[in-house]
Scaffold this active site. Structure first.
Site, PDB file in Angstrom:
ATOM      1  N   CYS A 317       1.124  -1.088   0.082  1.00 54.59           N
ATOM      2  CA  CYS A 317      -0.004  -0.198   0.037  1.00 54.59           C
ATOM      3  C   CYS A 317       1.004   1.044   0.205  1.00 54.59           C
ATOM      4  O   CYS A 317       2.255   1.377   0.925  1.00 54.59           O
ATOM      5  CB  CYS A 317      -0.957   0.184   0.843  1.00 54.59           C
ATOM      6  SG  CYS A 317      -1.711  -1.141   1.815  1.00 54.59           S
ATOM      7  N   ARG A 416     -12.184   0.884  -6.851  1.00 57.20           N
ATOM      8  CA  ARG A 416     -11.352   0.765  -5.123  1.00 57.20           C
ATOM      9  C   ARG A 416     -11.093   2.402  -4.392  1.00 57.20           C
ATOM     10  O   ARG A 416     -10.821   1.671  -3.390  1.00 57.20           O
ATOM     11  CB  ARG A 416     -10.157  -0.640  -5.337  1.00 57.20           C
ATOM     12  CG  ARG A 416     -10.296  -1.247  -4.117  1.00 57.20           C
ATOM     13  CD  ARG A 416      -9.938  -2.255  -4.377  1.00 57.20           C
ATOM     14  NE  ARG A 416      -9.245  -3.218  -3.009  1.00 57.20           N
ATOM     15  CZ  ARG A 416      -8.567  -2.444  -1.988  1.00 57.20           C
ATOM     16  NH1 ARG A 416      -8.047  -2.026  -1.727  1.00 57.20           N
ATOM     17  NH2 ARG A 416      -8.537  -3.365  -1.191  1.00 57.20           N
TER      18      ARG A 416
END
Ligand code: XMP
Length: 489
Positions: A317, A416
């Site tokens: 991430c 997303r």
């Protein structure tokens, strides 16, 4: 407000993460074999509280089947067409079953020879007998075949079959089926509904637990989970496809980086009306988000079974560094656990991402998680999608964030993240060491969890939530790892 879990991670001073804390040792008054790591996700029981992430380099059918067989759960990713999603959920749902749906039948007036032919050619040892109305009236097994050739040729099924069939109702549990089979000393158990129609067949052979920990529904099919966009599809064709997919899915995991948004909440509410399965919602990262979702959104109580938490702390991430916003998984878990406790909700809490070591699992349970989700632990395994490559003599596989440029290029996960944002990747793609089959990975994780619970003095996950933790100083963190050795400077 309880502030119970938040105080545990010194919420007011610190956005804490796994390395910041340690569980304090507790009193252990039980034997290691008494520890139970099973958990619940809604009405679904999982013998291992571990879930593989809905990412296109982690969970497709092979991973989902293996995770469920070993007692956990794999959430299929959604970075593909609805057609491919349907293919994946069908494969997972049909992978195992102790119920035969496609049962061979015969009618009472047919000759024994026909039954004998069917048994030899279909490799079956018993046939259910149904009358003209398709209602069950008997069962004919190999043992009922007469000796004389003349009887085989001219005899009728109705004169040799067993009437008064011992049966079971649709949806009955594996335990109940085993009990009836044992008590009646039979090998086969037809499933018959209240009106007398045949709904399937259970055989003793298929009930044998090859994978005793497997995550199964009442019919012995594996539990199937799939990621789902919170956007309600406007076209009827897409809605119909989702309804078809829904037939094979037990749990949809709403799959967005930040679920605490009016648009996503409204879209999900409509999806819950359209679809029958259970829903896990997420991701969120704060007490306020959980409070809002639990108290102000009118989600269908029977379908809303879990919250998934953690933002920006996954190994691939970059949301936190790209946007300055994040809720590391340990912090998010503590926050949301407090809201769940405050509102007396019984939804399950899934801590998602950021796990580096087996010891991070017991830590997340201590601050309130019921299950943990990881991509990092599983991306390098045999069961993840993609090929094993070799770099400088080391076997590797590709692991990529769903917000990476590479994953977004495929095209189905743009919603997303912030949909209008085209340029800013929120994840990376890289190589990860190949680790072999997930059996070994899960064993290591299970042992870290079990031993952590034993040291903490907790026999079950619910007791683990009562364990004390402490924040570790920087020097303490250094000391928690191997140190002052020749190769570790
Ligand atoms: P681990 O630590 O297991 O984390 O690699 C997996 C979880 O990370 C989330 N995820 C992302 N988050 N950008 C993000 O900010 C991404 O590109 C990305 N891809 C996945 C997701 O929740 C997953 O379960």
């Amino acid at each position: 407000m309880t502030d119970y879990y938040r105080n545990k991670v010194h919420y007011k001073e610190l956005i804490a993460t796994f390395d910041d804390i340690l569980i304090q040792p507790g009193f252990t008054n039980f034997e290691p074999n008494e520890v139970d790591i099973s958990t619940h996700l809604g009405s679904h029981k999982l013998n291992i509280p571990i879930v593989s992430a809905a990412m296109d380099t982690v969970t497709e059918e092979e991973m989902a089947i293996k995770m469920a067989l070993l007692g956990g759960l794999g959430v299929l990713h959604r970075n593909c067409t609805y057609e491919r999603q349907l293919e994946m959920v069908r494969i997972v749902k049909r992978a195992r079953s102790f119920v035969i749906d496609d049962v061979a039948t015969i009618t009472p007036n047919e000759p024994i020879a026909t039954a004998k032919y069917m048994m030899e050619n279909y490799n079956i040892s018993g046939i259910v007998v149904v009358d003209e109305d398709k209602k069950v009236c008997g069962i004919f097994t190999k043992r009922d075949i007469p000796f004389s050739d003349n009887d085989i040729k001219n005899g009728k099924i109705k004169n040799y079959m067993t009437k008064g069939v011992i049966s079971i109702e649709p949806g009955a549990s594996r335990q109940k089926a085993l009990k009836i089979l044992f008590e009646s000393r039979k090998e086969k158990l037809p499933i018959i509904d209240k009106s007398g129609y045949l709904k399937g067949l259970i055989t003793k052979k298929d009930l044998a637990p090859e994978f005793p920990l497997a995550s199964m529904d009442n019919e012995g099919h594996l539990i199937c989970a799939l990621a789902l966009s919170p956007k309600y599809p406007e076209s009827t064709q897409a809605q119909e496809m989702l309804k078809e997919i829904d037939k094979y899915v037990d749990i949809f995991f709403i799959d967005v980086a930040d679920f605490y948004k009016t648009a996503d909440i409204n879209g999900t509410n409509k999806l819950m009306d359209l679809l029958e399965s259970n829903f896990v919602l997420g991701n969120i990262g704060t007490y306020e988000a959980a409070e809002h979702i639990i108290t102000k959104c009118d989600f269908n109580e029977d379908k809303f079974i879990g919250l998934k938490v953690g933002m920006g702390s996954g190994s691939i991430c970059t949301t936190s560094i790209q946007t300055g916003v994040g809720a590391p998984t340990l912090f998010a878990t503590a926050q949301v656990a407090d809201a769940i406790a405050d509102y007396g909700s019984n939804i399950s809490l899934i801590a998602d991402g950021g796990f580096k070591n087996p010891g991070d699992l017991p830590k997340s349970l201590t601050v309130g998680a019921d299950l943990i989700m990881s991509g990092h632990f599983f991306a390098g395994s045999t069961e993840s999608p993609g090929y094993v490559d070799t770099i400088q003599g080391r076997k590797v596989k590709v692991y990529r964030g769903m917000g990476s440029k590479e994953a977004r290029t495929v095209g189905y996960v743009s919603d997303r993240y912030t949909e209008s944002s085209r340029m800013l990747p929120e994840g990376v793609s890289d190589y990860i060491p190949f680790v072999g089959d997930i059996d070994g990975v899960l064993l290591t994780l299970k042992e870290g969890l079990l031993n952590g619970m034993i040291y903490a003095g907790a026999k079950r996950i619910t007791e683990m939530k009562k364990a004390k933790i402490g924040v570790v100083s920087y020097v303490g963190q250094r000391e928690s790892r191997p140190h002052d050795l020749l190769s570790r400077y």
